[in-house]
Scaffold this active site. Structure first.
Site, PDB file in Angstrom:
ATOM      1  N   ASP A 278       0.875  -1.161   0.000  1.00  0.00           N
ATOM      2  CA  ASP A 278       0.000   0.000   0.000  1.00  0.00           C
ATOM      3  C   ASP A 278       0.922   1.223   0.000  1.00  0.00           C
ATOM      4  O   ASP A 278       2.142   1.103  -0.037  1.00  0.00           O
ATOM      5  CB  ASP A 278      -0.921  -0.052   1.233  1.00  0.00           C
ATOM      6  CG  ASP A 278      -2.155   0.803   1.036  1.00  0.00           C
ATOM      7  OD1 ASP A 278      -3.174   0.541   1.692  1.00  0.00           O
ATOM      8  OD2 ASP A 278      -2.093   1.749   0.224  1.00  0.00           O
TER       9      ASP A 278
HETATM   10  C1  GLC Z   1      -4.105   4.399   0.037  1.00  0.00           C
HETATM   11  C2  GLC Z   1      -5.097   3.279   0.201  1.00  0.00           C
HETATM   12  C3  GLC Z   1      -5.172   2.352  -0.981  1.00  0.00           C
HETATM   13  C4  GLC Z   1      -4.988   3.150  -2.256  1.00  0.00           C
HETATM   14  C5  GLC Z   1      -3.582   3.690  -2.260  1.00  0.00           C
HETATM   15  C6  GLC Z   1      -3.319   4.562  -3.499  1.00  0.00           C
HETATM   16  O1  GLC Z   1      -3.307   4.535   1.184  1.00  0.00           O
HETATM   17  O2  GLC Z   1      -4.958   2.504   1.398  1.00  0.00           O
HETATM   18  O3  GLC Z   1      -6.447   1.701  -0.958  1.00  0.00           O
HETATM   19  O4  GLC Z   1      -5.192   2.318  -3.401  1.00  0.00           O
HETATM   20  O5  GLC Z   1      -3.281   4.438  -1.098  1.00  0.00           O
HETATM   21  O6  GLC Z   1      -4.061   5.721  -3.417  1.00  0.00           O
END
Ligand code: GLC
Length: 752
Positions: A278
């Site tokens: 993430d």
């Molecule tokens: C965020 C979210 C994830 C998302 C990523 C990109 O922290 O947890 O779901 O796809 O960053 O934005």
């Protein structure tokens, strides 16, 4: 002319030619992705190039001077190009409710608005995977036409607790319904030639301190609940990528857990794509992440590249692990539109996507209450429309799961488009309001004289970074909302008129204390750009509601098993303060660590098994017509397969669709089991009054297994099982028994 100069020029010319030819010759010899075998491409990569490919290349949209860095402003992440090897940049965009990119760009009048599709919870509420697949195809089409390669969706963490800020992005409290809905979404998106990233793997069930929180979960709850949805989706739909979650599980970061990302995800379930992190803002142990089977570090920092290079050089990371990760990345990159040089238009068909949104949302609306046929509205009704949400609908939630849509159809507009007359004074009053307006009894009485029926919208939104609060104004109504419902209900009922409540929310709220004030309650969730049209279709009866709850609506927040193990805040703190204000403390309950003490007793598994009263049960949803079930049967097939069938008849006066939920009650065995568990479902076509349809639902003996954490085995006990054909988890219409002749076990490799 000095001959020496001429000779030098000739030699220089020769050298340059030789070099160019040689380089060109050498250039032709460089193995290109898609032309040369992968092994040759990898062998031609330098250590820095390999490390660079495993780290995202996207820090922020804009340079400090405000100039735009990215070809697609607002994109969530990119991977590095290696042009000499024919490796392109790839673009990764959020999210579960549609493409999340900036709607405008410097230097052009063109806009880049996207379709806000119904939120994930609403799609699951349709219990119609085919519709979800169609939405996925529309999202995939839109992503591809805007130049994206991977959609960072679906998000399938379980609704462990209604206060999780991101529940609107997730499907259900039940892992089976979650997995089936996710499979449909993945298949739909990937049918358009773009990839998905099934997330957040795993157990990211709270937002509070999500990057450091250690989820402490039993092996049985992990296997039967928190991993099961991912297992179903990986086995059935083969997502191109998986996104590991921020949190720890039982003391190990998921992105560094080889048992999770290799032993379970790959060796047990057969996942063959790559795993990305993430969007961590801090450098973790990149060597451990790669060794675990987490190939890509997002959004990516130079320090991570440096750390990978150093790790290989000092032996913390083997070159074979590095090359395996590079190979997994390249196998996905080669499937992307960018690699295939797809000529994207930047002009997706937003009109057709809005139509698909409208159709899907129509099947996700849930009718919770309809006393004495309050709904559908009579055609000539004049409606007194109360509540901010009536004029400013929440189409979706906030955070990375939001979508920049150009226009959302509000409820007042949707009703007007359907020819319903609405009170113009109220419209004027709300159009200049900034928050919920107190509605006094006297004012409500005046409105009751002028109108035929009252419609009151209660709205809630939530999203990434912060969990909801179990206090007045979020899970519970505000005092203003309570007074509004009571005054309007009294005013209209005193004149023999009725009140309808519309819940425009991304998650569960308290309803038991006030639902008696309402003659009807409709739950359209956060329905996307066509929300007002969908709500009007249901209220006018143009569409017969067929949605059903995918999670339990409890009487009180503290009735929920996980409520004492969740970072809620009862002290009435504001949205920003609450637990998040504390400094991170690894030793603090629900902050540093969260005890999943409830184990498997989540949602209906708890409420139905232990007979705890609820406001609305899992799987509940009403219709404007009625259905009867008949001829239930379960037949055993080969290799532990079963087929359950039941006939559904429309016994009412309106056409409509019915969802049949198949629960299975297992015989008492060594392990304590829920009274019943969802093992299948099916939805009828639109049945005319008197029309019948026989539905078939297949399942296997593996689907019936419980996880024995002592022996680390899936165990299906022999004995007599009950197949329960139901309209909700507490409304069993028909049943049929069947036998599992011999116990079956399936060993797993590891524990987390
Ligand atoms: C965020 C979210 C994830 C998302 C990523 C990109 O922290 O947890 O779901 O796809 O960053 O934005």
């Amino acid at each position: 002319m000095d001959m020496r100069i001429e000779v030098k020029k000739a030699l220089a010319g020769f050298f340059v030619t030789a070099c160019v030819t040689g380089c060109a010759g050498r250039e032709d010899m460089v193995p290109k992705l898609g032309e040369a075998p992968l092994k040759k491409v990898i062998a031609a990569m330098t250590l820095e190039e390999k490390a660079g490919l495993l780290v995202g290349d996207h820090e922020f949209d804009y340079y400090k001077d405000g100039s735009v860095k990215d070809e697609i402003p607002g994109i969530a992440g990119t991977t590095k190009a290696i042009p000499r090897l024919g490796i392109p940049v790839t673009y990764h965009t959020d999210g579960p409710a549609g493409v999340n990119i900036s709607p405008r760009r410097d230097g052009t009048e063109q806009t880049y608005f996207c379709t806000a599709f119904p939120v994930a919870t609403m799609l699951a509420s349709s219990w119609n995977p085919e519709l979800t697949r169609q939405i996925g195809a529309a999202i995939g089409d839109e992503a591809r036409e805007y130049g994206c390669d991977i959609v960072l969706a679906p998000a399938i963490n379980l609704h462990r607790n209604p206060l999780c800020g991101r529940n609107f992005e997730y499907y259900s409290e039940d892992p089976f319904l979650t997995g089936k809905t996710a499979s449909a979404m993945i298949s739909g998106i990937q049918s358009q030639g773009v990839g998905t990233s099934l997330k957040h793997f795993a157990a990211n069930n709270q937002e509070t301190f999500r990057r450091e929180n250690n989820a402490i979960i039993s092996q049985r709850a992990l296997r039967e609940l928190y991993l099961k949805g991912f297992e179903i989706a990986v086995r059935e739909a083969h997502p191109w990528t998986i996104m590991s979650s921020y949190n720890l599980i039982n003391g190990t970061y998921t992105s560094e857990s080889r048992p999770l990302l290799t032993d379970i995800l790959r060796d047990e379930w057969g996942f063959d794509g790559f795993v990305m992190t993430d969007w961590t803002r801090m450098i973790r142990n990149t060597a451990a992440q790669i060794h675990a089977g987490n190939e890509l570090m997002m959004p990516g920092f130079q320090e991570q590249i440096d750390d990978i290079v150093a790790s290989v050089r000092d032996g913390r990371l083997s070159e074979s692990d590095l090359d395996l990760s590079v190979e997994r990345m390249l196998k996905v990159i080669i499937r992307t539109p960018r690699f295939k040089r797809y000529e994207f238009s930047d002009k997706p068909d937003l009109a057709s996507h809005a139509a698909i949104t409208h159709a899907a949302a129509n099947e996700g609306v849930i009718l919770l209450r309809n006393e004495e046929g309050t709904l559908p509205l009579n055609g000539g009704s004049k409606v007194a429309l109360f509540g901010m949400g009536s004029y400013d609908l929440f189409a979706g939630g906030v955070g990375s799961g939001e979508v920049n849509a150009e226009k959302v159809v509000n409820i007042d507009e949707g009703l007007t488009d359907e020819g319903i007359s609405i009170d113009q004074d109220l419209k004027a009053l709300y159009s200049s309001a900034s928050g919920e307006i107190p509605i006094s009894l006297e004012y409500a009485s005046r409105k009751a004289s002028d109108s035929d029926i009252a419609l009151v919208t209660i709205r809630r939104t939530a999203g990434e970074y912060v969990d909801r609060r179990a206090i007045e104004g979020d899970f519970y109504l505000t005092q203003t909302e309570k007074d509004m419902l009571r005054n309007i209900s009294e005013a209209f009922r005193s004149k023999g008129k009725k009140m309808v409540v519309v819940l425009n929310t991304g998650g569960v709220i308290e309803t038991a204390s006030w639902k008696g004030l309402a003659d009807a309650i409709v739950l359209p969730w956060q329905p996307g750009v066509e929300g007002g049209h969908t709500i009007a279709d249901i209220l006018t009866g143009k569409v017969n509601p067929s949605g059903k709850l995918t999670m339990t609506w409890p009487v009180e927040y503290m009735d929920i098993p996980s409520s004492k193990n969740f970072p809620y805040d009862f002290e009435g703190n504001s949205w920003i303060k609450g637990p998040v204000r504390d400094a991170f403390d690894p030793g603090k309950r629900n902050i540093g660590f969260t005890m999943y003490e409830e184990g498997i007793w989540v949602g209906y598994r708890h409420f139905t098994t232990f007979g705890v009263p609820v406001s609305y049960p899992f799987g509940f949803g009403m219709s404007y017509t009625d259905f009867s079930y008949s001829s239930p049967s379960v037949k055993a097939g080969k290799n532990g397969s079963y087929t359950a069938t039941v006939t559904v008849t429309n016994t009412g006066s309106r056409s409509g669709k019915e969802v049949v939920e198949l629960y299975v009650a297992a015989p008492r065995g060594a392990m304590e089991k829920p009274l019943r568990e969802l093992k299948g479902f099916a939805k009828t076509k639109e049945l005319a009054p008197g029309e019948s349809e026989t539905l078939s639902i297949s399942f296997t003996s593996y689907d019936l297994a419980s996880f024995d954490e002592d022996s680390l085995e899936w165990v299906t006990d022999a004995g007599e099982y009950q197949a329960l054909f139901a309209s909700s988890v507490e409304d069993i219409r028909q049943s049929a028994s069947f036998r599992v002749k011999r116990p079956q076990t399936k060993k797993v490799l590891v524990k987390l």
